[in-house]
Design a protein around this motif. Structure first.
Motif, PDB file in Angstrom:
ATOM      1  N   TRP A   1       0.842  -1.195   0.000  1.00  0.00           N
ATOM      2  CA  TRP A   1       0.000   0.000   0.000  1.00  0.00           C
ATOM      3  C   TRP A   1       0.877   1.245   0.000  1.00  0.00           C
ATOM      4  CZ3 TRP A   1      -4.876   1.439  -0.747  1.00  0.00           C
ATOM      5  CH2 TRP A   1      -5.277   2.688  -0.310  1.00  0.00           C
ATOM      6  N   TRP A   2       1.891   1.260   0.879  1.00  0.00           N
ATOM      7  CA  TRP A   2       2.811   2.403   0.937  1.00  0.00           C
ATOM      8  C   TRP A   2       3.545   2.572  -0.386  1.00  0.00           C
ATOM      9  CZ3 TRP A   2       5.200   0.855   6.292  1.00  0.00           C
ATOM     10  CH2 TRP A   2       4.333   1.256   7.312  1.00  0.00           C
ATOM     11  N   ILE A   3       3.950   1.461  -1.006  1.00  0.00           N
ATOM     12  CA  ILE A   3       4.659   1.529  -2.288  1.00  0.00           C
ATOM     13  C   ILE A   3       3.727   2.075  -3.370  1.00  0.00           C
ATOM     14  CG2 ILE A   3       5.664   0.112  -4.130  1.00  0.00           C
ATOM     15  CD1 ILE A   3       6.829  -1.658  -1.808  1.00  0.00           C
ATOM     16  N   PHE A   4       2.482   1.613  -3.396  1.00  0.00           N
ATOM     17  CA  PHE A   4       1.517   2.083  -4.389  1.00  0.00           C
ATOM     18  C   PHE A   4       1.338   3.597  -4.290  1.00  0.00           C
ATOM     19  CE2 PHE A   4      -2.831   2.936  -5.874  1.00  0.00           C
ATOM     20  CZ  PHE A   4      -2.761   2.384  -7.144  1.00  0.00           C
ATOM     21  N   HIS A   5       1.392   4.136  -3.082  1.00  0.00           N
ATOM     22  CA  HIS A   5       1.196   5.564  -2.842  1.00  0.00           C
ATOM     23  C   HIS A   5       2.516   6.297  -2.584  1.00  0.00           C
ATOM     24  CE1 HIS A   5      -3.155   5.266  -2.767  1.00  0.00           C
ATOM     25  NE2 HIS A   5      -2.999   4.131  -2.101  1.00  0.00           N
ATOM     26  N   ALA A   6       3.618   5.720  -3.023  1.00  0.00           N
ATOM     27  CA  ALA A   6       4.947   6.264  -2.714  1.00  0.00           C
ATOM     28  C   ALA A   6       5.150   7.691  -3.206  1.00  0.00           C
ATOM     29  CB  ALA A   6       6.032   5.356  -3.288  1.00  0.00           C
ATOM     30  N   GLU A   7       4.562   8.046  -4.322  1.00  0.00           N
ATOM     31  CA  GLU A   7       4.749   9.401  -4.853  1.00  0.00           C
ATOM     32  C   GLU A   7       4.075  10.450  -3.973  1.00  0.00           C
ATOM     33  OE1 GLU A   7       6.739  10.355  -7.317  1.00  0.00           O
ATOM     34  OE2 GLU A   7       7.349   8.265  -7.577  1.00  0.00           O
ATOM     35  N   THR A   8       3.013  10.072  -3.296  1.00  0.00           N
ATOM     36  CA  THR A   8       2.304  11.044  -2.466  1.00  0.00           C
ATOM     37  C   THR A   8       2.696  10.977  -0.992  1.00  0.00           C
ATOM     38  OG1 THR A   8       0.435   9.528  -2.240  1.00  0.00           O
ATOM     39  CG2 THR A   8       0.295  11.200  -3.975  1.00  0.00           C
ATOM     40  N   ASN A   9       3.228   9.837  -0.542  1.00  0.00           N
ATOM     41  CA  ASN A   9       3.580   9.730   0.872  1.00  0.00           C
ATOM     42  C   ASN A   9       5.069   9.949   1.148  1.00  0.00           C
ATOM     43  OD1 ASN A   9       4.913   7.293   0.313  1.00  0.00           O
ATOM     44  ND2 ASN A   9       3.249   6.023   1.058  1.00  0.00           N
ATOM     45  N   GLY A  10       5.854  10.159   0.101  1.00  0.00           N
ATOM     46  CA  GLY A  10       7.272  10.453   0.275  1.00  0.00           C
ATOM     47  C   GLY A  10       8.189   9.245   0.335  1.00  0.00           C
ATOM     48  N   MET A  11       7.647   8.053   0.167  1.00  0.00           N
ATOM     49  CA  MET A  11       8.462   6.842   0.264  1.00  0.00           C
ATOM     50  C   MET A  11       9.248   6.534  -1.012  1.00  0.00           C
ATOM     51  SD  MET A  11       7.136   3.077   1.326  1.00  0.00           S
ATOM     52  CE  MET A  11       8.225   1.697   1.433  1.00  0.00           C
ATOM     53  N   ALA A  12       8.989   7.263  -2.078  1.00  0.00           N
ATOM     54  CA  ALA A  12       9.617   6.980  -3.374  1.00  0.00           C
ATOM     55  C   ALA A  12      11.142   6.968  -3.308  1.00  0.00           C
ATOM     56  CB  ALA A  12       9.139   7.980  -4.419  1.00  0.00           C
ATOM     57  N   SER A  13      11.717   7.772  -2.434  1.00  0.00           N
ATOM     58  CA  SER A  13      13.179   7.830  -2.338  1.00  0.00           C
ATOM     59  C   SER A  13      13.773   6.531  -1.799  1.00  0.00           C
ATOM     60  CB  SER A  13      13.609   9.001  -1.459  1.00  0.00           C
ATOM     61  OG  SER A  13      13.150   8.816  -0.136  1.00  0.00           O
ATOM     62  N   ALA A  14      12.961   5.686  -1.183  1.00  0.00           N
ATOM     63  CA  ALA A  14      13.445   4.419  -0.634  1.00  0.00           C
ATOM     64  C   ALA A  14      13.275   3.258  -1.610  1.00  0.00           C
ATOM     65  CB  ALA A  14      12.711   4.102   0.661  1.00  0.00           C
ATOM     66  N   LEU A  15      12.690   3.522  -2.782  1.00  0.00           N
ATOM     67  CA  LEU A  15      12.369   2.452  -3.721  1.00  0.00           C
ATOM     68  C   LEU A  15      13.280   2.447  -4.938  1.00  0.00           C
ATOM     69  CD1 LEU A  15       8.489   2.808  -3.716  1.00  0.00           C
ATOM     70  CD2 LEU A  15       9.909   1.345  -2.264  1.00  0.00           C
ATOM     71  N   ILE A  16      13.586   1.240  -5.378  1.00  0.00           N
ATOM     72  CA  ILE A  16      14.342   1.046  -6.612  1.00  0.00           C
ATOM     73  C   ILE A  16      13.553   0.044  -7.440  1.00  0.00           C
ATOM     74  CG2 ILE A  16      16.495   0.193  -7.607  1.00  0.00           C
ATOM     75  CD1 ILE A  16      17.776   0.979  -4.879  1.00  0.00           C
ATOM     76  N   LYS A  17      13.212   0.415  -8.668  1.00  0.00           N
ATOM     77  CA  LYS A  17      12.441  -0.467  -9.535  1.00  0.00           C
ATOM     78  C   LYS A  17      13.336  -0.923 -10.685  1.00  0.00           C
ATOM     79  CE  LYS A  17       8.048   1.594  -8.342  1.00  0.00           C
ATOM     80  NZ  LYS A  17       6.799   2.192  -8.795  1.00  0.00           N
ATOM     81  N   ILE A  18      13.465  -2.243 -10.811  1.00  0.00           N
ATOM     82  CA  ILE A  18      14.287  -2.832 -11.866  1.00  0.00           C
ATOM     83  C   ILE A  18      13.491  -3.966 -12.497  1.00  0.00           C
ATOM     84  CG2 ILE A  18      16.443  -4.013 -12.435  1.00  0.00           C
ATOM     85  CD1 ILE A  18      17.641  -2.793  -9.871  1.00  0.00           C
ATOM     86  N   GLY A  19      13.189  -3.816 -13.769  1.00  0.00           N
ATOM     87  CA  GLY A  19      12.522  -4.882 -14.510  1.00  0.00           C
ATOM     88  C   GLY A  19      11.234  -5.379 -13.863  1.00  0.00           C
ATOM     89  N   GLY A  20      10.426  -4.490 -13.351  1.00  0.00           N
ATOM     90  CA  GLY A  20       9.160  -4.884 -12.767  1.00  0.00           C
ATOM     91  C   GLY A  20       9.256  -5.294 -11.302  1.00  0.00           C
ATOM     92  N   ARG A  21      10.464  -5.419 -10.792  1.00  0.00           N
ATOM     93  CA  ARG A  21      10.648  -5.756  -9.377  1.00  0.00           C
ATOM     94  C   ARG A  21      10.882  -4.485  -8.584  1.00  0.00           C
ATOM     95  NH1 ARG A  21      11.159 -11.308  -7.390  1.00  0.00           N
ATOM     96  NH2 ARG A  21      12.094 -10.194  -5.697  1.00  0.00           N
ATOM     97  N   VAL A  22      10.398  -4.462  -7.370  1.00  0.00           N
ATOM     98  CA  VAL A  22      10.591  -3.313  -6.488  1.00  0.00           C
ATOM     99  C   VAL A  22      11.482  -3.747  -5.337  1.00  0.00           C
ATOM    100  CG1 VAL A  22       9.464  -1.685  -4.935  1.00  0.00           C
ATOM    101  CG2 VAL A  22       8.357  -2.329  -7.068  1.00  0.00           C
ATOM    102  N   TYR A  23      12.526  -2.989  -5.115  1.00  0.00           N
ATOM    103  CA  TYR A  23      13.428  -3.219  -3.996  1.00  0.00           C
ATOM    104  C   TYR A  23      13.365  -2.017  -3.072  1.00  0.00           C
ATOM    105  CZ  TYR A  23      15.183  -6.814  -7.101  1.00  0.00           C
ATOM    106  OH  TYR A  23      15.273  -7.895  -7.932  1.00  0.00           O
ATOM    107  N   ILE A  24      13.483  -2.281  -1.793  1.00  0.00           N
ATOM    108  CA  ILE A  24      13.418  -1.217  -0.797  1.00  0.00           C
ATOM    109  C   ILE A  24      14.795  -1.068  -0.170  1.00  0.00           C
ATOM    110  CG2 ILE A  24      12.309  -0.442   1.326  1.00  0.00           C
ATOM    111  CD1 ILE A  24      10.008  -2.457   0.534  1.00  0.00           C
TER     112      ILE A  24
END
Length: 73
Positions: free
Chosen positions: A27-50
């Motif tokens: 849920w937090w990842i889905f809303h990462a752009e609005t909740n500020g969590m985007a800086s903790a995410l790395i997306k590679i080839g459809g996978r999300v790493y925190i």
């Protein structure tokens, strides 16, 4: 700079942090752009790493400030 040793999948982070479920993380990842969590995410080839270090910074930023004495009842 990213330390690959600090990267976790949703499942791995949920296993390490018993206070949060996989579904809550997603849920937090889905809303990462609005909740500020985007800086903790790395997306590679459809996978999300925190990035654990960045996640901890984000989590600390969510801390509720204690009420001042002027605001108390």
């Amino acid at each position: 700079m990213i330390d690959y040793k600090e990267l976790r999948t949703v499942k791995q982070l949920a296993a390490e942090a018993p206070f949060v479920t996989e579904s809550k993380l997603r849920w937090w990842i889905f809303h990462a752009e609005t909740n500020g969590m985007a800086s903790a995410l790395i997306k590679i080839g459809g996978r999300v790493y925190i990035d654990r270090a960045e996640f901890n910074k984000w989590l600390e930023g969510q801390r509720m400030a204690p009420k001042s004495q002027n605001q108390a009842a």
